[in-house]
Design a protein around this motif. Structure first.
Motif, mmCIF file in Angstrom:
data_model
loop_
_atom_site.group_PDB
_atom_site.id
_atom_site.type_symbol
_atom_site.label_atom_id
_atom_site.label_comp_id
_atom_site.label_asym_id
_atom_site.label_seq_id
_atom_site.Cartn_x
_atom_site.Cartn_y
_atom_site.Cartn_z
ATOM 1 N N PRO A 1 19.188 21.130 -7.175
ATOM 2 C CA PRO A 1 20.482 20.373 -7.019
ATOM 3 C C PRO A 1 21.768 21.074 -7.781
ATOM 4 C CG PRO A 1 18.627 18.829 -7.215
ATOM 5 C CD PRO A 1 18.033 20.100 -7.363
ATOM 6 N N TRP A 2 21.244 21.565 -9.007
ATOM 7 C CA TRP A 2 22.465 22.054 -9.785
ATOM 8 C C TRP A 2 22.981 23.189 -9.086
ATOM 9 C CZ3 TRP A 2 24.395 19.404 -13.771
ATOM 10 C CH2 TRP A 2 25.236 20.167 -14.594
ATOM 11 N N ALA A 3 22.469 24.027 -8.360
ATOM 12 C CA ALA A 3 22.982 25.145 -7.533
ATOM 13 C C ALA A 3 23.567 24.565 -6.261
ATOM 14 C CB ALA A 3 22.087 26.216 -7.274
ATOM 15 N N TYR A 4 22.867 23.843 -5.556
ATOM 16 C CA TYR A 4 23.118 23.260 -4.202
ATOM 17 C C TYR A 4 24.384 22.359 -4.399
ATOM 18 C CZ TYR A 4 22.733 21.886 0.622
ATOM 19 O OH TYR A 4 22.691 22.057 1.972
ATOM 20 N N SER A 5 24.932 21.622 -5.340
ATOM 21 C CA SER A 5 25.943 20.922 -5.554
ATOM 22 C C SER A 5 27.127 21.984 -5.582
ATOM 23 C CB SER A 5 26.048 20.114 -6.921
ATOM 24 O OG SER A 5 27.188 19.467 -7.335
ATOM 25 N N ILE A 6 26.897 23.057 -6.219
ATOM 26 C CA ILE A 6 28.150 24.063 -6.197
ATOM 27 C C ILE A 6 28.380 24.225 -4.804
ATOM 28 C CG2 ILE A 6 28.931 26.131 -6.834
ATOM 29 C CD1 ILE A 6 27.210 25.937 -9.484
ATOM 30 N N TRP A 7 27.210 24.650 -3.879
ATOM 31 C CA TRP A 7 27.391 25.054 -2.648
ATOM 32 C C TRP A 7 28.298 23.971 -1.793
ATOM 33 C CZ3 TRP A 7 27.859 28.995 0.445
ATOM 34 C CH2 TRP A 7 27.565 28.716 1.729
ATOM 35 N N ASP A 8 27.840 22.791 -2.018
ATOM 36 C CA ASP A 8 28.384 21.630 -1.458
ATOM 37 C C ASP A 8 29.981 21.578 -1.663
ATOM 38 O OD1 ASP A 8 26.561 20.176 -0.058
ATOM 39 O OD2 ASP A 8 25.891 18.960 -1.556
ATOM 40 N N THR A 9 30.415 21.851 -3.095
ATOM 41 C CA THR A 9 31.770 21.832 -3.388
ATOM 42 C C THR A 9 32.555 22.882 -2.452
ATOM 43 O OG1 THR A 9 31.115 20.960 -5.522
ATOM 44 C CG2 THR A 9 33.517 21.932 -5.094
ATOM 45 N N LEU A 10 32.116 24.082 -2.555
ATOM 46 C CA LEU A 10 32.645 25.075 -1.564
ATOM 47 C C LEU A 10 32.757 24.801 -0.327
ATOM 48 C CD1 LEU A 10 31.248 28.092 -3.388
ATOM 49 C CD2 LEU A 10 33.464 26.993 -3.910
ATOM 50 N N ARG A 11 31.628 24.174 0.059
ATOM 51 C CA ARG A 11 31.377 23.870 1.686
ATOM 52 C C ARG A 11 32.529 22.788 2.177
ATOM 53 N NH1 ARG A 11 25.936 21.848 3.879
ATOM 54 N NH2 ARG A 11 26.391 20.226 2.376
ATOM 55 N N GLU A 12 32.661 21.924 1.067
ATOM 56 C CA GLU A 12 33.700 20.748 1.536
ATOM 57 C C GLU A 12 35.212 21.307 1.533
ATOM 58 O OE1 GLU A 12 33.046 17.339 -1.244
ATOM 59 O OE2 GLU A 12 30.831 17.255 -0.690
ATOM 60 N N PHE A 13 35.477 21.943 0.527
ATOM 61 C CA PHE A 13 36.886 22.601 0.683
ATOM 62 C C PHE A 13 37.005 23.361 1.996
ATOM 63 C CE2 PHE A 13 38.629 26.810 0.072
ATOM 64 C CZ PHE A 13 39.882 26.679 -0.042
ATOM 65 N N PHE A 14 35.989 24.493 2.090
ATOM 66 C CA PHE A 14 36.197 25.574 3.307
ATOM 67 C C PHE A 14 36.165 24.703 4.861
ATOM 68 C CE2 PHE A 14 34.952 28.916 6.102
ATOM 69 C CZ PHE A 14 35.670 29.918 5.834
ATOM 70 N N ASP A 15 35.241 23.849 4.951
ATOM 71 C CA ASP A 15 35.153 22.955 5.910
ATOM 72 C C ASP A 15 36.521 22.350 6.313
ATOM 73 O OD1 ASP A 15 33.143 22.489 7.990
ATOM 74 O OD2 ASP A 15 33.578 20.311 7.610
ATOM 75 N N ALA A 16 37.026 21.551 5.188
ATOM 76 C CA ALA A 16 38.376 20.898 5.430
ATOM 77 C C ALA A 16 39.366 21.785 6.119
ATOM 78 C CB ALA A 16 38.888 20.146 4.310
#
Length: 565
Positions: A119-134
């Motif tokens: 989760p510590w790594a995947y949360s970072i991926w989530d953050t970047l994904r949310e920015f880029f997806d938007a």
């Protein structure tokens, strides 16, 4: 709400809180994992429980140093040692292998080259994904999903393309104990998966542009030297695939997406990158041209391709017959692009910012931005301290930060400090009896260890300013280190000396494929050969009469060369 810093104002605007749940790398990582006990990790450092910490907390001891007779002692976990046993500057491969495991970014898996993203790594991926997806949705790109499997006939339709991936393609050949009539490939990328359907869906100019993106996993069966995040057999990425009526539209999108990739690295991950165009030898197989953002790791003297945005031209349109009727009623072929970034970004972040204590996370992507630690000691009102910690966390989360309190009672404050430093949390808040009496808290920055006492009634604004400062400072420091590793050379001798000194070298070049192959051959050594990284978009004109560093022919452009991952 977005949880990012405003690039225009520099002010912090963070999401509502969530529940937190080189070639030498592979050898180092494998050796490290094979010798460690997963449950009893003892690598460097010592359990500081019972020792005096920076705020004066100390366990009760008798004169011999043992427990005071009759004292009630909390059970302290002894099985987990803290600290890293390798130094970043002394053994980078071992350091990286150790830090990604001990910081709980990844866990080793029983299939070589595959890793569990914790989760510590995947949360970072989530953050970047949310920015880029938007950003994609705002520009008109739509998400979709195509199957993981691709038939051999389709995969091999574009010969130049598949030749670039052939050694890495994994094949499914059996169903149970029965051989399949025809092997099925697992996608290494999705051009050949998607484009037969582009041909089906696109009939006229009204269906254009077609702009699709998918978030998925891909498999590239690296036969050797897997490295967590950097080079693995399965990884997560986004891949965009688009079709346009004109080349001008395609060219425009290539640069639009490349700018988003720059923002991911520089604005979120605090990593400086260089935007540029790849050489013909290094471009995407089957494409017209490739652009990229290039990062650099000073410790190893290697460049690393951060993300790519390709103009595919009309090659795939020709192969898959993606034609349309234009506004004049004429038949024409579409112009296509593809672009992607992957979980490699996390590895680049670890390499760039990590230190001998562990991770150092930029505030914009940190799963936890602020950790609040109670510091009780003898005769202190423990409940009052816990209440103050809880109130602090609530106030910070209500303001949009991602904050947590570490109230574990079987670890000392000093142990907790080391634990959260290892995980890279940007800001630590300590609260003890004296802090409550003075109506203040102590804050400690992860990036430079600076400590400061701030009034509790000014907590939110002070934390906002400090996190902004950390983000800016991390980028500035990384850029200064990167810039110090860029040198100019005009002769092959100076070029080779700089390469061997772990530099990225900007040279005048004749832009010939055979010359690049020759330079690769001449610089090949134990640590790999030098190659072109990119020709930066931001470059000075080549003065008239300037000669290529390798051939003495007239130079056409300035190009960055270096060893790379």
């Amino acid at each position: 709400m977005r949880r990012c810093f405003s690039s225009c104002t520099g002010l912090l605007n963070i999401w509502k809180p969530k529940n937190i749940v080189d070639l030498t790398f592979a050898k180092s990582f494998t050796a490290f994992m094979s010798t460690r006990d997963m449950e009893n990790l003892k690598i460097g450092g010592k359990d500081p429980s019972g020792e005096k910490n920076s705020r004066g907390a100390v366990a009760k001891k008798d004169k011999t140093g043992g427990p005071k007779p009759g004292a009630k002692m909390k059970e302290v976990k002894k099985e987990t040692g803290l600290g890293l046993s390798h130094k970043k500057d002394e053994n980078f491969g071992e350091w990286y292998a150790e830090v990604v495991v001990k910081s709980e970014m990844i866990e080793y898996y029983d299939v070589s080259g595959c890793y569990i993203l914790r989760p510590w790594a995947y949360s970072i991926w989530d953050t970047l994904r949310e920015f880029f997806d938007a950003e994609l949705k705002q520009s008109g790109v739509k998400n979709c999903y195509f199957p993981l499997f691709v038939s051999s006939n389709v995969l091999e339709k574009e010969k130049n393309h598949i030749e670039g991936f052939a050694p890495e393609v994994a094949w499914v050949t059996k169903s149970g104990q029965s051989d399949l009539e025809m092997p099925i490939a697992i996608r290494p990328t999705s051009e050949t998966v998607m484009y037969p359907y582009f041909a089906k869906w696109i009939r006229g100019h009204r269906e254009l542009p077609l702009r699709l993106n998918q978030w998925c996993n891909v498999v590239r069966w690296e036969f050797s030297n897997p490295t967590p995040f950097i080079r693995s057999r399965e990884f997560l990425w986004q891949e965009g695939h688009t079709a346009f009526a004109t080349k001008e539209e395609a060219d425009s999108e290539v640069l639009e997406i490349l700018e988003l990739y720059r923002r991911i690295y520089e604005e979120y991950l605090a990593i400086p990158v260089i935007k540029g165009k790849k050489s013909e030898l290094e471009k995407f197989a089957g494409g017209l041209y490739t652009t990229s953002v290039e990062a650099f790791i000073p410790n190893t003297g290697r460049g690393i391709q951060g993300a790519t945005s390709h103009c595919l031209g009309q090659n795939f349109a020709k192969m898959f017959e993606i034609n349309f009727e234009n506004e004049k009623g004429e038949r024409a072929m579409v112009w296509q692009n593809s672009w992607a970034y992957s979980t490699r970004v996390i590895g680049v972040m670890v390499m760039t910012h990590g230190d001998d204590k562990g991770l150092v996370l930029p505030p914009r992507v940190a799963p936890v931005q602020i950790i609040v630690i109670p510091v009780p000691y003898k005769d202190a009102d423990t409940q009052a301290i816990m209440d103050a910690c809880s109130e602090t966390v609530n106030n910070l989360n209500s303001a949009g930060f991602r904050a947590e309190a570490d109230t574990r009672d079987n670890y000392s404050p000093g142990w907790k400090y080391s634990d959260w430093e290892l995980k890279g949390v940007p800001l630590r808040i300590e609260i003890g009896p004296k802090d409550i009496a003075k109506k203040q808290v102590r804050i400690v920055r992860r990036d430079n260890s600076v400590k400061k006492d701030i009034p509790s009634d000014n907590l939110v604004e002070s934390v906002r300013e400090v996190l902004e400062s950390i983000q800016e400072s991390m980028f500035k420091t990384a850029k200064e280190k990167r810039d110090a590793c860029i040198v100019k050379a005009k002769t092959f001798e100076d070029f080779a000396a700089a390469i061997n000194n772990k530099k990225m070298v900007l040279v005048p070049w004749c832009d010939e494929e055979e010359v690049e192959k020759e330079v690769k051959a001449r610089t090949k050594g134990e640590t790999g050969a030098a190659k072109t990284l990119c020709s930066p978009f931001d470059q000075e004109p080549v003065p008239e009469g300037t000669l290529c560093f390798a051939t003495g022919k007239p130079a056409k452009k300035w190009t960055l060369w270096g060893r790379s991952y």
